[in-house]
Enzyme design. Structure first.
Site, PDB file in Angstrom:
ATOM      1  N   HIS A 176       0.813  -1.218  -0.202  1.00 52.57           N
ATOM      2  CA  HIS A 176       0.008  -0.017   0.048  1.00 52.57           C
ATOM      3  C   HIS A 176       0.848   1.159   0.118  1.00 52.57           C
ATOM      4  O   HIS A 176       1.223   1.794  -0.957  1.00 52.57           O
ATOM      5  CB  HIS A 176      -0.918   0.004   1.280  1.00 52.57           C
ATOM      6  CG  HIS A 176      -1.950   0.903   1.256  1.00 52.57           C
ATOM      7  ND1 HIS A 176      -2.322   1.798   0.159  1.00 52.57           N
ATOM      8  CD2 HIS A 176      -3.049   1.343   2.231  1.00 52.57           C
ATOM      9  CE1 HIS A 176      -3.294   2.441   0.447  1.00 52.57           C
ATOM     10  NE2 HIS A 176      -4.013   2.269   1.601  1.00 52.57           N
ATOM     11  N   HIS A 193      -1.706  -0.674 -11.786  1.00 48.66           N
ATOM     12  CA  HIS A 193      -2.526  -0.082 -10.466  1.00 48.66           C
ATOM     13  C   HIS A 193      -3.919  -0.957 -10.755  1.00 48.66           C
ATOM     14  O   HIS A 193      -4.083  -1.222 -11.882  1.00 48.66           O
ATOM     15  CB  HIS A 193      -2.802   1.368 -10.754  1.00 48.66           C
ATOM     16  CG  HIS A 193      -3.497   2.024  -9.426  1.00 48.66           C
ATOM     17  ND1 HIS A 193      -4.757   1.578  -9.170  1.00 48.66           N
ATOM     18  CD2 HIS A 193      -2.798   2.496  -8.457  1.00 48.66           C
ATOM     19  CE1 HIS A 193      -4.971   2.323  -7.957  1.00 48.66           C
ATOM     20  NE2 HIS A 193      -3.836   2.572  -7.562  1.00 48.66           N
ATOM     21  N   ASP A 202       3.242   6.508  -7.316  1.00 47.14           N
ATOM     22  CA  ASP A 202       4.631   6.286  -6.744  1.00 47.14           C
ATOM     23  C   ASP A 202       5.606   6.301  -7.737  1.00 47.14           C
ATOM     24  O   ASP A 202       6.879   6.098  -6.877  1.00 47.14           O
ATOM     25  CB  ASP A 202       4.529   4.781  -5.944  1.00 47.14           C
ATOM     26  CG  ASP A 202       3.638   4.951  -4.766  1.00 47.14           C
ATOM     27  OD1 ASP A 202       3.753   5.841  -4.115  1.00 47.14           O
ATOM     28  OD2 ASP A 202       3.053   3.924  -4.308  1.00 47.14           O
TER      29      ASP A 202
HETATM   30  N1  ACO Z   1       5.660  -5.117 -14.118  1.00 47.43           N
HETATM   31  C1  ACO Z   1       5.479  -6.087 -15.031  1.00 47.43           C
HETATM   32  N2  ACO Z   1       4.174  -6.739 -15.021  1.00 47.43           N
HETATM   33  C2  ACO Z   1       3.334  -6.451 -14.459  1.00 47.43           C
HETATM   34  C3  ACO Z   1       3.389  -5.222 -13.610  1.00 47.43           C
HETATM   35  C4  ACO Z   1       4.617  -4.458 -13.315  1.00 47.43           C
HETATM   36  N3  ACO Z   1       4.696  -3.577 -12.582  1.00 47.43           N
HETATM   37  N4  ACO Z   1       2.008  -5.064 -13.280  1.00 47.43           N
HETATM   38  C5  ACO Z   1       1.195  -6.034 -13.685  1.00 47.43           C
HETATM   39  N5  ACO Z   1       2.231  -6.704 -14.557  1.00 47.43           N
HETATM   40  C6  ACO Z   1       1.660  -7.792 -15.305  1.00 47.43           C
HETATM   41  C7  ACO Z   1       1.218  -8.978 -14.516  1.00 47.43           C
HETATM   42  O1  ACO Z   1       2.560  -9.834 -14.423  1.00 47.43           O
HETATM   43  C8  ACO Z   1       0.195  -9.584 -15.151  1.00 47.43           C
HETATM   44  O2  ACO Z   1       0.732 -10.183 -16.375  1.00 47.43           O
HETATM   45  P1  ACO Z   1      -0.039 -11.807 -17.061  1.00 47.43           P
HETATM   46  O3  ACO Z   1      -1.456 -11.269 -17.380  1.00 47.43           O
HETATM   47  O4  ACO Z   1       0.630 -11.993 -18.131  1.00 47.43           O
HETATM   48  O5  ACO Z   1      -0.026 -12.563 -15.940  1.00 47.43           O
HETATM   49  C9  ACO Z   1      -0.708  -8.482 -15.938  1.00 47.43           C
HETATM   50  O6  ACO Z   1       0.269  -7.503 -15.644  1.00 47.43           O
HETATM   51  C10 ACO Z   1      -1.826  -8.052 -14.841  1.00 47.43           C
HETATM   52  O7  ACO Z   1      -1.176  -7.875 -13.479  1.00 47.43           O
HETATM   53  P2  ACO Z   1      -2.128  -8.236 -12.209  1.00 47.43           P
HETATM   54  O8  ACO Z   1      -1.017  -8.488 -10.909  1.00 47.43           O
HETATM   55  O9  ACO Z   1      -3.048  -9.330 -12.204  1.00 47.43           O
HETATM   56  O10 ACO Z   1      -2.593  -6.716 -11.751  1.00 47.43           O
HETATM   57  P3  ACO Z   1      -3.174  -6.227 -10.411  1.00 47.43           P
HETATM   58  O11 ACO Z   1      -4.279  -5.387 -10.799  1.00 47.43           O
HETATM   59  O12 ACO Z   1      -3.911  -7.253  -9.503  1.00 47.43           O
HETATM   60  O13 ACO Z   1      -2.145  -5.530  -9.902  1.00 47.43           O
HETATM   61  C11 ACO Z   1      -0.529  -3.795  -8.962  1.00 47.43           C
HETATM   62  C12 ACO Z   1      -1.882  -4.121  -9.503  1.00 47.43           C
HETATM   63  C13 ACO Z   1      -0.397  -4.655  -7.654  1.00 47.43           C
HETATM   64  C14 ACO Z   1      -0.417  -2.502  -8.578  1.00 47.43           C
HETATM   65  C15 ACO Z   1       0.717  -4.414 -10.150  1.00 47.43           C
HETATM   66  O14 ACO Z   1       0.579  -3.626 -10.963  1.00 47.43           O
HETATM   67  C16 ACO Z   1       1.959  -4.116  -9.295  1.00 47.43           C
HETATM   68  O15 ACO Z   1       2.473  -4.987  -8.702  1.00 47.43           O
HETATM   69  N6  ACO Z   1       2.844  -2.971  -9.704  1.00 47.43           N
HETATM   70  C17 ACO Z   1       4.113  -2.541  -9.200  1.00 47.43           C
HETATM   71  C18 ACO Z   1       4.007  -2.263  -7.602  1.00 47.43           C
HETATM   72  C19 ACO Z   1       3.487  -0.836  -7.512  1.00 47.43           C
HETATM   73  O16 ACO Z   1       3.849   0.014  -8.126  1.00 47.43           O
HETATM   74  N7  ACO Z   1       2.458  -0.718  -6.582  1.00 47.43           N
HETATM   75  C20 ACO Z   1       1.891   0.657  -6.325  1.00 47.43           C
HETATM   76  C21 ACO Z   1       0.492   0.740  -6.669  1.00 47.43           C
HETATM   77  S1  ACO Z   1      -0.127   2.271  -6.383  1.00 47.43           S
HETATM   78  C22 ACO Z   1      -0.299   2.605  -4.690  1.00 47.43           C
HETATM   79  O17 ACO Z   1      -0.944   1.513  -4.215  1.00 47.43           O
HETATM   80  C23 ACO Z   1      -0.400   3.704  -3.889  1.00 47.43           C
END
Ligand code: ACO
Length: 436
Positions: free
Chosen positions: A268, A307, A363
């Site tokens: 978060h 996100h 972020d």
């Molecule tokens: N880098 C590479 N691949 C990614 C990323 C990333 N940052 N984010 C998602 N993907 C890919 C996943 O591997 C998945 O690929 P697939 O379909 O081939 O398996 C697809 O994109 C969908 O990803 P999910 O994990 O299902 O997306 P979800 O909505 O659950 O996750 C999240 C969102 C947790 C923010 C994710 O994008 C992530 O981990 N980002 C990096 C961490 C981050 O920056 N977090 C801050 C969020 S902002 C906040 O909370 C204030």
């Protein structure tokens, strides 16, 4: 006009039910009537992580993730960040309308009046270890504040709600700054009520021997803008923690401590720290393509990208990028910025990120600004908690006045042992050995 209902056929019984649809939503309780027999509990809905469950009706913040829209009380975040001050936007989130000049003056007077904390709070904070994490200190100290304000228990009294709202918004920067000074072994600096909300925070952090701290106006404005961008984000993990805990009618200091604890988690409020670590590891613009390849191969994630709600550019990230340029004119350019810009450029042109709709989130750039301003990494979640307190309080005030709300108490699908008999302890070993 189409019938606003959902027709459901239970293939176990062949019976059909009609469920109303309001605001594109069906009520989970409307499914309870679906039973196979009279003594059946009825159908439940299962949604770990609440990915498709609305827990409230709210008029505070709206996100349209597909279009990259964020609005507080109907106003686009871009306009608010461009023209407002944090306290003006805090007033909007709490009361629903932008203040007139007279209302703002009164609000600022009240907040300023409450910036000091009881001297015993200072002593309480002195009890923390020298290397205590500032966010841990913040969470513990906010909870402790509830013991100083017995009237905070009167959550159904509008006057008490006003008082606690003002106290919490006013005292969070003071506690946050004391936590920072404690972790550096520096004496605490008392609030300077001549300064703005952000300016006073900077004074409590950085003031040394000078008789009066003069905040740099560019950095003061940058902190104010970052506070505006982080003030609320509808039903996120910490807002949900505030609502869930406060649904027991506990006082808002305890609720805010719970919300801040939720924010502390790396999924978060901790992602900007991970971005900094990632950019430092990349170390050079030339190595960006190699890292992008690795992220695509599933070797770690491109932190600060993607996100749950936004499948488009996070509107806050755009504003933060502009703020970064202004900050670097004062502090000098953070060398990590070049790596971040190159990373964004390459990722946004890459099919992997385009297909998955992965864009920079709030972020991606905020940590680079905080670092350039001199904040240590462990202060990042604290910097998030200060403005988000306003959002938590707006959510809390809405909750306690919503006649539809009840104590938050989810159901479960019980998958453990059903009824069994207790075996006396002297016979348990023999039974287990026999079973093995
Ligand atoms: N880098 C590479 N691949 C990614 C990323 C990333 N940052 N984010 C998602 N993907 C890919 C996943 O591997 C998945 O690929 P697939 O379909 O081939 O398996 C697809 O994109 C969908 O990803 P999910 O994990 O299902 O997306 P979800 O909505 O659950 O996750 C999240 C969102 C947790 C923010 C994710 O994008 C992530 O981990 N980002 C990096 C961490 C981050 O920056 N977090 C801050 C969020 S902002 C906040 O909370 C204030």
């Amino acid at each position: 006009m189409a019938n606003e209902t959902l027709t459901v056929t239970d293939n176990r019984t062949g019976r059909t039910y009609e469920v109303p649809i309001n605001d594109d939503t069906v009520r989970a309780m409307d499914f309870r009537q679906i039973k196979v027999s009279d003594d059946d509990f009825g159908l439940m809905v299962y949604d770990p992580g609440f990915t498709n469950t609305a827990s409230c009706r709210s008029v505070i913040t709206r996100i349209d993730g597909d279009r990259g829209i964020l609005e507080y009380r109907g106003y686009p975040i871009e306009e608010l960040a461009d023209s407002g001050t944090f306290l003006e936007i805090a007033y909007l989130l709490i009361y629903g309308e932008l203040p007139t000049q007279a209302q703002l003056d009164e609000w600022m007077r009240e907040i300023t009046y409450h910036t000091f904390v009881h001297e015993n709070i200072k002593k309480f904070m002195e009890g923390f270890q020298h290397d205590a994490h500032p966010m841990g200190m913040l969470v513990g100290t906010v909870a402790a504040l509830s013991t100083f304000y017995a009237d905070a228990k009167e959550v159904d009294d509008p006057q008490s709600r006003e008082k606690q709202t003002q106290r919490l918004i006013a005292k969070m920067p003071t506690i946050a700054a004391f936590a920072y000074r404690h972790s550096r072994g520096l004496p605490y600096v008392y609030p300077d009520n001549d300064l703005s909300y952000a300016g006073n925070f900077l004074s409590m952090l950085w003031k040394m021997t000078e008789p009066k701290y003069e905040p740099n106006p560019v950095l003061e404005r940058a902190v104010d803008v970052l506070f505006i961008l982080h003030a609320d984000h509808e039903q996120n993990c910490s807002a949900n923690a505030m609502r869930s805990v406060a649904s027991s009618r506990v006082d808002p200091f305890s609720g805010t401590a719970a919300a801040a604890a939720a924010l502390y988690g790396p999924l978060h409020g901790g992602a900007n720290e991970a971005v900094l670590r990632m950019l430092t590891e990349i170390g050079d613009k030339k190595r960006v393509p190699e890292f992008v390849k690795r992220f695509k191969a599933g070797e770690g994630r491109l932190m600060g990208f993607g996100h749950r709600a936004y499948k488009n550019y996070d509107p806050r990230a755009k504003i933060i990028k502009e703020t970064a340029d202004q900050v670097f004119e004062v502090t000098g350019r953070n060398p990590l910025l070049d790596i971040a810009l190159e990373l964004e450029r390459i990722a946004l042109e890459d099919d992997y990120f385009i297909e998955r709709k992965l864009y920079p989130n709030v972020d991606f750039y905020s940590g680079i600004i905080y670092q350039a301003m001199g904040f240590p990494v462990d202060m990042f979640p604290v910097l998030f908690a200060i403005p988000r307190t306003t959002g938590w309080l707006a959510q809390w005030r809405e909750l306690v006045q919503d006649p539809e709300q009840k104590i938050a108490r989810p159901r479960q699908i019980f998958v453990g042992e059903k009824r069994r008999r207790v075996v006396p302890i002297e016979k348990r070993n023999a039974i287990r050995e026999h079973a093995a």
